[in-house]
Design a protein around this motif. Structure first.
Motif, PDB file in Angstrom:
ATOM      1  N   ASP A 171      13.946  30.406  33.839  1.00  0.00           N
ATOM      2  CA  ASP A 171      12.607  30.291  33.265  1.00  0.00           C
ATOM      3  C   ASP A 171      11.779  31.514  33.650  1.00  0.00           C
ATOM      4  OD1 ASP A 171      10.169  29.597  32.256  1.00  0.00           O
ATOM      5  OD2 ASP A 171       9.923  27.771  33.444  1.00  0.00           O
ATOM      6  N   TYR A 172      11.670  32.455  32.714  1.00  0.00           N
ATOM      7  CA  TYR A 172      10.911  33.678  32.966  1.00  0.00           C
ATOM      8  C   TYR A 172       9.399  33.450  32.903  1.00  0.00           C
ATOM      9  CZ  TYR A 172      14.973  36.807  32.681  1.00  0.00           C
ATOM     10  OH  TYR A 172      16.145  37.460  32.912  1.00  0.00           O
ATOM     11  N   SER A 173       8.979  32.322  32.380  1.00  0.00           N
ATOM     12  CA  SER A 173       7.543  32.089  32.198  1.00  0.00           C
ATOM     13  C   SER A 173       6.801  31.987  33.527  1.00  0.00           C
ATOM     14  CB  SER A 173       7.304  30.817  31.385  1.00  0.00           C
ATOM     15  OG  SER A 173       7.699  29.659  32.105  1.00  0.00           O
ATOM     16  N   LYS A 174       7.533  31.769  34.606  1.00  0.00           N
ATOM     17  CA  LYS A 174       6.905  31.631  35.912  1.00  0.00           C
ATOM     18  C   LYS A 174       6.738  32.971  36.617  1.00  0.00           C
ATOM     19  CE  LYS A 174       8.742  26.959  36.517  1.00  0.00           C
ATOM     20  NZ  LYS A 174       9.589  26.070  37.352  1.00  0.00           N
ATOM     21  N   THR A 175       7.085  34.057  35.942  1.00  0.00           N
ATOM     22  CA  THR A 175       6.982  35.388  36.533  1.00  0.00           C
ATOM     23  C   THR A 175       6.149  36.302  35.637  1.00  0.00           C
ATOM     24  OG1 THR A 175       8.869  36.405  35.406  1.00  0.00           O
ATOM     25  CG2 THR A 175       9.352  35.043  37.328  1.00  0.00           C
ATOM     26  N   ASP A 176       5.899  37.518  36.118  1.00  0.00           N
ATOM     27  CA  ASP A 176       5.202  38.529  35.325  1.00  0.00           C
ATOM     28  C   ASP A 176       6.178  39.462  34.619  1.00  0.00           C
ATOM     29  OD1 ASP A 176       2.699  37.621  36.056  1.00  0.00           O
ATOM     30  OD2 ASP A 176       2.655  38.857  37.865  1.00  0.00           O
ATOM     31  N   TRP A 177       7.466  39.182  34.676  1.00  0.00           N
ATOM     32  CA  TRP A 177       8.483  40.082  34.154  1.00  0.00           C
ATOM     33  C   TRP A 177       8.519  40.243  32.645  1.00  0.00           C
ATOM     34  CZ3 TRP A 177      13.423  38.668  37.413  1.00  0.00           C
ATOM     35  CH2 TRP A 177      13.156  38.974  38.755  1.00  0.00           C
ATOM     36  N   PRO A 178       8.201  39.208  31.869  1.00  0.00           N
ATOM     37  CA  PRO A 178       8.430  39.344  30.418  1.00  0.00           C
ATOM     38  C   PRO A 178       7.778  40.554  29.763  1.00  0.00           C
ATOM     39  CG  PRO A 178       8.066  37.051  30.976  1.00  0.00           C
ATOM     40  CD  PRO A 178       7.788  37.846  32.226  1.00  0.00           C
ATOM     41  N   TRP A 179       6.741  41.127  30.362  1.00  0.00           N
ATOM     42  CA  TRP A 179       6.154  42.337  29.759  1.00  0.00           C
ATOM     43  C   TRP A 179       7.131  43.490  29.777  1.00  0.00           C
ATOM     44  CZ3 TRP A 179       5.921  46.945  32.297  1.00  0.00           C
ATOM     45  CH2 TRP A 179       6.097  46.926  33.683  1.00  0.00           C
ATOM     46  N   PHE A 180       8.124  43.448  30.704  1.00  0.00           N
ATOM     47  CA  PHE A 180       9.061  44.544  30.882  1.00  0.00           C
ATOM     48  C   PHE A 180      10.187  44.513  29.847  1.00  0.00           C
ATOM     49  CE2 PHE A 180      12.459  46.769  33.323  1.00  0.00           C
ATOM     50  CZ  PHE A 180      11.790  47.964  33.504  1.00  0.00           C
ATOM     51  N   PHE A 181      10.499  43.334  29.350  1.00  0.00           N
ATOM     52  CA  PHE A 181      11.521  43.172  28.321  1.00  0.00           C
ATOM     53  C   PHE A 181      11.258  41.862  27.595  1.00  0.00           C
ATOM     54  CE2 PHE A 181      13.267  41.732  32.405  1.00  0.00           C
ATOM     55  CZ  PHE A 181      13.473  40.389  32.136  1.00  0.00           C
ATOM     56  N   ASN A 182      11.984  41.629  26.540  1.00  0.00           N
ATOM     57  CA  ASN A 182      11.824  40.423  25.749  1.00  0.00           C
ATOM     58  C   ASN A 182      12.673  39.305  26.338  1.00  0.00           C
ATOM     59  OD1 ASN A 182      12.130  38.402  23.711  1.00  0.00           O
ATOM     60  ND2 ASN A 182      11.399  39.886  22.196  1.00  0.00           N
ATOM     61  N   ALA A 183      12.007  38.342  26.969  1.00  0.00           N
ATOM     62  CA  ALA A 183      12.730  37.262  27.638  1.00  0.00           C
ATOM     63  C   ALA A 183      13.558  36.442  26.652  1.00  0.00           C
ATOM     64  CB  ALA A 183      11.742  36.358  28.376  1.00  0.00           C
ATOM     65  N   GLU A 184      13.042  36.251  25.445  1.00  0.00           N
ATOM     66  CA  GLU A 184      13.780  35.462  24.456  1.00  0.00           C
ATOM     67  C   GLU A 184      15.097  36.138  24.091  1.00  0.00           C
ATOM     68  OE1 GLU A 184      13.113  32.445  23.497  1.00  0.00           O
ATOM     69  OE2 GLU A 184      11.342  32.476  24.804  1.00  0.00           O
ATOM     70  N   GLU A 185      15.078  37.455  24.057  1.00  0.00           N
ATOM     71  CA  GLU A 185      16.320  38.185  23.777  1.00  0.00           C
ATOM     72  C   GLU A 185      17.334  37.979  24.891  1.00  0.00           C
ATOM     73  OE1 GLU A 185      15.358  42.240  23.072  1.00  0.00           O
ATOM     74  OE2 GLU A 185      14.456  41.862  21.090  1.00  0.00           O
ATOM     75  N   ARG A 186      16.847  37.865  26.127  1.00  0.00           N
ATOM     76  CA  ARG A 186      17.752  37.630  27.247  1.00  0.00           C
ATOM     77  C   ARG A 186      18.379  36.233  27.160  1.00  0.00           C
ATOM     78  NH1 ARG A 186      17.334  41.856  31.022  1.00  0.00           N
ATOM     79  NH2 ARG A 186      16.754  43.611  29.692  1.00  0.00           N
ATOM     80  N   TYR A 187      17.565  35.255  26.784  1.00  0.00           N
ATOM     81  CA  TYR A 187      18.108  33.908  26.611  1.00  0.00           C
ATOM     82  C   TYR A 187      19.182  33.907  25.528  1.00  0.00           C
ATOM     83  CZ  TYR A 187      13.924  32.287  29.165  1.00  0.00           C
ATOM     84  OH  TYR A 187      12.945  32.067  30.097  1.00  0.00           O
ATOM     85  N   GLU A 188      18.872  34.570  24.428  1.00  0.00           N
ATOM     86  CA  GLU A 188      19.810  34.599  23.297  1.00  0.00           C
ATOM     87  C   GLU A 188      21.096  35.328  23.676  1.00  0.00           C
ATOM     88  OE1 GLU A 188      20.117  36.095  18.636  1.00  0.00           O
ATOM     89  OE2 GLU A 188      18.268  36.399  19.783  1.00  0.00           O
ATOM     90  N   ARG A 189      20.940  36.453  24.379  1.00  0.00           N
ATOM     91  CA  ARG A 189      22.127  37.199  24.791  1.00  0.00           C
ATOM     92  C   ARG A 189      23.019  36.362  25.700  1.00  0.00           C
ATOM     93  NH1 ARG A 189      24.749  39.622  28.513  1.00  0.00           N
ATOM     94  NH2 ARG A 189      25.793  41.651  28.172  1.00  0.00           N
ATOM     95  N   HIS A 190      22.402  35.600  26.588  1.00  0.00           N
ATOM     96  CA  HIS A 190      23.164  34.772  27.514  1.00  0.00           C
ATOM     97  C   HIS A 190      23.966  33.701  26.769  1.00  0.00           C
ATOM     98  CE1 HIS A 190      24.091  33.364  31.546  1.00  0.00           C
ATOM     99  NE2 HIS A 190      23.852  32.124  31.157  1.00  0.00           N
TER     100      HIS A 190
END
Length: 211
Positions: A171-190
């Protein structure tokens, strides 16, 4: 005769990317009839990297690190093995400190400083080096080429397998990281790419045994 493969996880997170790909390679090796022993470096007794004691340069200890600690059983097992699977995540543009500790002692014990015979390893073994990373697959090509060259020279013929842009959190929503990359793309890639990488790791573990 059953081949013995040593698998080493130099990452701390059980069940995540590095550990998963190592386990897939283990399954592949086992499917080819090998016996596999796995070590998790983050769960061993205390150890260090090379302490530059030069004990391994004495004739009677040639090819053997004389430092006795948590890495001793790993080094001993690799020395008697028919193949090596070793994996690490990339932290701050390098492999983990745990990987480096093993790497230093695995390689230095076989380095002779003899120009005619620079390596005293009497048992070169095929090696699969796995790296997982938050960066694209090709981001660390120079780093990995350097590792591959050293492994080729002092451990045995080495293949590198990279899994980049990995999912680091559920769950990337609990961090400030998503501005650095697209979290949804990471979920999809996984969900779409990583399963294929698992299959590829299985095949590479199998190939390690069958040659």
């Amino acid at each position: 005769m059953t081949k013995k493969i040593i698998a080493v996880n130099a990452g701390p997170r059980k069940g995540w990317n590095t550990d998963t790909l190592i386990d897939e390679a283990i399954k592949g090796a086992e499917s080819a009839g090998a016996e596999v022993e796995k070590f998790n470096l983050f769960r061993l007794e205390k150890y260090t990297g090379c302490i530059s004691c030069f004990g391994c340069k004495k004739e009677k200890y040639k090819g053997h690190c004389i430092r006795r600690d948590g890495l001793t059983e790993v080094l001993d097992a690799i020395r008697e093995a028919d193949g090596l699977i070793i994996g690490s995540p990339n932290y701050l543009s390098e492999l983990t400190a745990s990987f480096r500790a093993l790497y230093e002692r695995l390689v230095f014990q076989n380095l002779t400083y003899n120009a005619d015979v620079p390596c005293c390893n009497e048992n070169p073994i095929p090696t699969l080096l796995i790296m997982t990373s938050n960066a694209p697959d090709n981001a660390y090509e120079v780093l990995l080429q350097n590792y591959q060259n050293v492994f080729n020279g002092f451990v045995g013929p080495t293949e590198v397998f990279v899994s980049g842009e990995t999912l680091q959190l559920k769950d990337y929503s609990k961090t400030d990281w998503p501005w650095f990359f697209n979290a949804e793309e990471r979920y999809e890639r996984h969900e779409t790419v990583f399963p294929k990488e698992r299959e590829a790791a299985f095949e590479k573990g199998k190939e390690l045994v069958l040659g």
